[in-house]
Design a protein around this motif. Structure first.
Motif, PDB file in Angstrom:
ATOM      1  N   PHE A   6     -54.664 -27.073 -31.470  1.00  0.00           N
ATOM      2  CA  PHE A   6     -54.176 -25.872 -30.916  1.00  0.00           C
ATOM      3  C   PHE A   6     -55.120 -24.723 -31.274  1.00  0.00           C
ATOM      4  O   PHE A   6     -54.749 -23.561 -30.735  1.00  0.00           O
ATOM      5  CB  PHE A   6     -52.597 -25.664 -31.214  1.00  0.00           C
ATOM      6  N   LEU A   7     -55.922 -24.630 -32.008  1.00  0.00           N
ATOM      7  CA  LEU A   7     -57.018 -23.591 -32.621  1.00  0.00           C
ATOM      8  C   LEU A   7     -58.251 -23.498 -31.718  1.00  0.00           C
ATOM      9  O   LEU A   7     -58.961 -24.427 -31.779  1.00  0.00           O
ATOM     10  CB  LEU A   7     -56.992 -24.068 -34.016  1.00  0.00           C
ATOM     11  N   ASN A   8     -58.181 -22.478 -31.112  1.00  0.00           N
ATOM     12  CA  ASN A   8     -59.304 -22.010 -30.111  1.00  0.00           C
ATOM     13  C   ASN A   8     -59.962 -20.773 -30.712  1.00  0.00           C
ATOM     14  O   ASN A   8     -59.601 -19.783 -31.379  1.00  0.00           O
ATOM     15  CB  ASN A   8     -58.760 -21.722 -28.739  1.00  0.00           C
ATOM     16  N   ALA A   9     -61.464 -20.806 -30.517  1.00  0.00           N
ATOM     17  CA  ALA A   9     -62.141 -19.567 -30.958  1.00  0.00           C
ATOM     18  C   ALA A   9     -62.899 -19.050 -29.585  1.00  0.00           C
ATOM     19  O   ALA A   9     -62.971 -19.507 -28.684  1.00  0.00           O
ATOM     20  CB  ALA A   9     -63.065 -20.061 -31.917  1.00  0.00           C
ATOM     21  N   ALA A  10     -63.178 -17.773 -29.928  1.00  0.00           N
ATOM     22  CA  ALA A  10     -63.971 -17.032 -28.697  1.00  0.00           C
ATOM     23  C   ALA A  10     -64.797 -15.976 -29.327  1.00  0.00           C
ATOM     24  O   ALA A  10     -64.684 -15.238 -30.377  1.00  0.00           O
ATOM     25  CB  ALA A  10     -62.892 -16.401 -27.876  1.00  0.00           C
ATOM     26  N   VAL A  11     -66.082 -15.857 -28.537  1.00  0.00           N
ATOM     27  CA  VAL A  11     -67.090 -14.662 -28.781  1.00  0.00           C
ATOM     28  C   VAL A  11     -67.096 -14.109 -27.493  1.00  0.00           C
ATOM     29  O   VAL A  11     -67.538 -14.552 -26.493  1.00  0.00           O
ATOM     30  CB  VAL A  11     -68.413 -15.455 -29.185  1.00  0.00           C
ATOM     31  N   PHE A  12     -66.972 -12.610 -27.613  1.00  0.00           N
ATOM     32  CA  PHE A  12     -66.813 -11.822 -26.135  1.00  0.00           C
ATOM     33  C   PHE A  12     -67.627 -10.754 -26.222  1.00  0.00           C
ATOM     34  O   PHE A  12     -68.036 -10.224 -27.320  1.00  0.00           O
ATOM     35  CB  PHE A  12     -65.352 -11.473 -25.897  1.00  0.00           C
ATOM     36  N   VAL A  13     -67.908 -10.200 -25.157  1.00  0.00           N
ATOM     37  CA  VAL A  13     -68.633  -8.944 -24.835  1.00  0.00           C
ATOM     38  C   VAL A  13     -67.626  -8.020 -23.609  1.00  0.00           C
ATOM     39  O   VAL A  13     -67.567  -8.990 -22.868  1.00  0.00           O
ATOM     40  CB  VAL A  13     -70.179  -9.210 -24.566  1.00  0.00           C
ATOM     41  N   ASP A  14     -67.511  -6.976 -23.795  1.00  0.00           N
ATOM     42  CA  ASP A  14     -66.794  -6.175 -23.001  1.00  0.00           C
ATOM     43  C   ASP A  14     -67.720  -4.744 -22.612  1.00  0.00           C
ATOM     44  O   ASP A  14     -68.489  -4.243 -23.462  1.00  0.00           O
ATOM     45  CB  ASP A  14     -65.671  -5.587 -23.438  1.00  0.00           C
ATOM     46  N   ALA A  15     -67.740  -4.347 -21.413  1.00  0.00           N
ATOM     47  CA  ALA A  15     -68.480  -3.305 -21.071  1.00  0.00           C
ATOM     48  C   ALA A  15     -67.867  -2.557 -20.049  1.00  0.00           C
ATOM     49  O   ALA A  15     -67.076  -3.425 -18.998  1.00  0.00           O
ATOM     50  CB  ALA A  15     -70.050  -3.468 -20.653  1.00  0.00           C
TER      51      ALA A  15
END
Length: 775
Positions: free
Chosen positions: A678-687
């Motif tokens: 159930f454990l998920n990870a994310a790396v993100f960029v917003d602009a």
């Protein structure tokens, strides 16, 4: 320069040495005589086929070989390494068990490879693709306790189709097959391919199902291949019915009686018979048009089944109407289970009765929800909702929903003059499973079109500042062309904002920032809105898309009729309230790419513009765009970003909340990976950012200009997602990388990052807690 190059060389040397060590470390765990299987290679020896055909055949053959070797990453086998270093667990749980059997991967040995079996697979697959003379051999290459297998294939020339015959006879089913031949997939000059032959059999079966042959099956067709009539690598195909085809499969069926059980229960059937007699005399009292609705308690109006069912008495059976009917019954939303049976009524006249066994959902439900939340604007709060749903309000599968709610949000930190927010209200919605209109609307979609009517009221109190009464109402339609395309048209969408109390404190803020004053002005917004949604994200594809476009037209006809021009004259009013006039367009495009079953890339682009004219100089505050927050640019607190390069720090403390704009551009990219269950990870960029269409002297830099790219804000971060199936709890930690209101040339913030400074962390590390994915 020399020192840097020397350091770089040392890094490469150490990295290379580590890679070799990690690679070799896996073989040291092997027992005497064991060899690690590193994969297989297929070599094609043939001068008569093209390079593309060789490449395609090689790829297909290698994909069919078993077993697959241990997975690699940059030439290494990290999963195998974790398996080897983890101790054998005593129980099927704990860290060692997780590391060895969940993260790790058991070694694939040469002894696990059945080379003779793979050789047979290669020869059989090649023959199925038209290489009738294919022969394969194999050789094993081993070194340093590692081994791989080389399969050499001599496929020979590929046989091509020359002549396709659909054998004729006098039967009805054969006549229908002959009618299907013009669209055959078996074409002269194309290679013999068993997969294409199987698809052709399914195509014929689908065509016959549309023509009443309910009991037909693809296996009733045989395709005979003869390669002896022509010695020049040609093959003739003969398509015919099998001699042992059941008689029932060759009969064309039509519908006799259509019988609906809208209150079906398994207890209604005893010894395979229904509790209600099925003879015409007993059924007559349940007759409605050309069907029978067995509903003694009259819980449902028979008319809803007349609209949903696409089979009528005397109709020839076809699979499309069969599936269409089932899907429309499900989309009514009132039935939990939908079952269909066809029972032969008269074998001589080739008719059967169609039974629809429908198990209703719970007609009424009452749900109490208590929610806790926090957002990046330093607010925390709670909400209480009481929802009542009736799924058969007027006995026509109408869904009626009513809700009463109350909520409060209080400031946890931030500006000292901040205030709390209290909200309470009610809303009702009636959804009718048909288009209610003075014109006829026909939909052959598997989704039932709906007419939606909504009414709502909300009381909002922002302590120390103002109190508002918000009234909303709408009437419109929603319909789907198919599972991918959806339309929603609100013929009329009305919003009335009426201030009840505005404090002197807020008046002083409005004098400093007139845009804030427009929040508490009386507003009447009405007009049609239309949205179109396309999505194929439900399909099992590597690349999928989602698009939603919205058009909002407010007060356009009224403004045209009255000749409204707010720039020259006073605003025109209806019942003493100025009405808004504008055009607003918003586009939301998303793209998803799946790398593996456990990793993917999600991207989103939002572009929108709202243009006021006629009776309005400004877009109503509730219809403007906002930026920042947990579902937007996460490195900036909700509604604090923009517009443009306007610096909110120049405002009086406590007066800079809710920055809004008329234009919005936003881009988001997020890499998502599953870590464990159930454990998920994310790396993100917003602009992105928001801008105003017109100048605002109180917010310099807010207007959209050709320099807009210089005013793009950028943020990045990492996140954790706890996927509990029933809900997804999301935690995203973000920080700004580019701040549009900094001085030109100094807007990138890389040189200002200082994780060791508590003051910097407080101002720049933004924690977003939310439910569900941001997009």
């Amino acid at each position: 320069m020399g020192k840097t190059f020397h350091t770089y060389c040392k890094y490469l040397f150490v990295s290379g040495l580590s890679s070799v060590a990690l690679s070799c470390s896996n073989t040291k765990y092997l027992r005497e005589g064991q060899m690690l299987y590193t994969g297989a290679e297929v070599k094609i020896v043939n001068d008569t086929i093209s390079k593309k055909e060789k490449k395609d055949l090689q790829s297909a053959l290698e994909a069919n070989l078993t077993p697959k070797p241990n997975s690699t990453f940059l030439g290494l086998r990290p999963k195998l390494y974790f398996y080897n270093i983890a101790k054998e667990p005593k129980k099927d749980k704990g860290f060692n068990y997780w590391l060895k059997y969940k993260v790790g991967e058991k070694p694939v040995l040469l002894g696990d490879v059945d080379r003779e079996f793979n050789k047979d697979i290669i020869e059989n697959y090649s023959e199925n693709k038209g290489y009738f003379n294919a022969r394969a051999t194999y050789d094993t290459v081993s070194k340093n306790k590692k081994a791989h297998v080389i399969y050499t294939v001599k496929p020979g020339a590929r046989y091509m189709i020359e002549g396709v015959k659909f054998q004729k006879d006098s039967t009805l089913v054969n006549q229908e097959i002959q009618n299907l031949t013009p669209k055959t997939l078996l074409k002269n000059g194309r290679p013999f391919d068993l997969d294409v032959i199987k698809t052709e059999r399914e195509r014929i079966d689908n065509g016959l199902k549309e023509r009443g042959f309910y009991y037909f099956h693809p296996d009733n067709i045989i395709v005979q291949a003869d390669s002896t009539v022509n010695k020049n690598h040609k093959v003739e195909l003969n398509v015919k019915l099998k001699d042992n085809t059941p008689d029932l499969a060759t009969q064309q069926f039509s519908i006799d009686k259509v019988i609906v059980f809208p209150n079906y229960n398994i207890q209604d059937v005893k010894d395979g018979k229904y509790s209600i007699p099925m003879d015409k005399d007993s059924l007559s009292k349940y007759a409605f048009d050309d069907m029978y609705v067995i509903d003694p308690q009259h819980k449902f109006k028979p008319k809803i089944f007349d609209r949903a069912l696409y089979f009528k008495k005397g109709d020839l059976y076809n699979r499309s109407n069969h599936n269409l009917t089932l899907n429309r019954l499900i989309s009514l939303g009132v039935f939990k289970f939908v079952k269909n049976e066809f029972i032969v009524a008269d074998s001589l006249s080739h008719q059967f009765d169609a039974y629809y066994l429908l198990t209703p959902r719970q007609i009424q439900s009452l749900r109490l929800e208590a929610l806790g939340r926090t957002n990046s604007a330093n607010y925390a709060g709670s909400e209480l909702n009481l929802n009542w749903t009736h799924r058969n309000f007027f006995r026509g599968a109408e869904q009626f929903k009513a809700a009463i709610y109350g909520a409060f949000d209080f400031q946890m930190g931030g500006p000292k003059d901040a205030n709390n927010i209290f909200r309470g209200g009610t809303n009702v919605q009636l959804s009718i499973p048909r288009i209610v209109a003075p014109f006829r609307f026909h939909s052959s979609s598997e989704f039932v079109p709906r007419t939606n009517i909504t009414l709502g009221y909300e009381f909002q109190n922002r302590t120390k500042y103002y109190t508002l009464n918000n009234f909303t109402g709408s009437f419109g339609y929603i319909w789907k062309e198919n599972a991918r395309k959806e339309h929603e048209l609100k013929v009329i969408d009305i919003t009335l904002v009426s201030p009840q109390k505005v404090t002197a404190a807020y008046d002083s803020i409005s004098k400093i920032n007139p845009a804030m004053g427009r929040i508490v002005q009386k507003q009447l917004i009405f007009g049609p809105t239309y949205s179109y949604t396309y999505t194929n994200t439900m399909l099992p594809r590597t690349n999928t898309f989602y698009y939603k476009g919205t058009l909002d037209l407010a007060g356009n006809i009224t403004g045209l009729v009255t000749g409204a021009n707010a720039k020259k004259d006073k605003q025109k009013e209806i019942f003493g309230i100025p009405f808004s006039q504008y055009v607003k367009i918003e586009n939301d495009l998303r793209f998803y790419h799946k790398f593996t079953e456990k990793s993917s890339l999600a991207t989103r682009v939002i572009a929108g513009i709202a243009y006021p004219y006629g009776n309005s100089e400004f877009i109503p505050f509730s219809k403007q765009f906002f930026s920042g927050g947990s579902n937007s640019i996460r490195a900036f607190r909700a509604r604090t970003l923009g517009p443009g390069s306007f610096d909110p720090r120049t405002l009086k403390e406590g007066a800079y909340f809710d920055q809004s704009g008329d234009i919005k551009l936003e881009f988001n990219a997020e890499y998502r990976a599953n870590l464990y269950k159930f454990l998920n990870a994310a790396v993100f960029v917003d602009a992105g950012n928001i801008w105003l269409i017109n100048n605002d002297k109180d917010r310099p830099g807010a207007k959209f200009s050709k320099d807009f790219l210089n005013e793009i804000a950028v943020g990045a971060g990492v996140g954790l997602r706890l996927d509990f199936s029933i809900l997804i709890l999301r935690l995203d930690l973000a920080m700004p990388l580019r701040v549009p209101y900094y001085e030109k040339g100094d807007r990138w913030a890389f040189d200002k990052i200082n994780f060791g400074d508590p003051s910097w962390r407080k101002d720049n590390l933004i924690l977003n807690i939310a439910i569900g994915y941001p997009f």
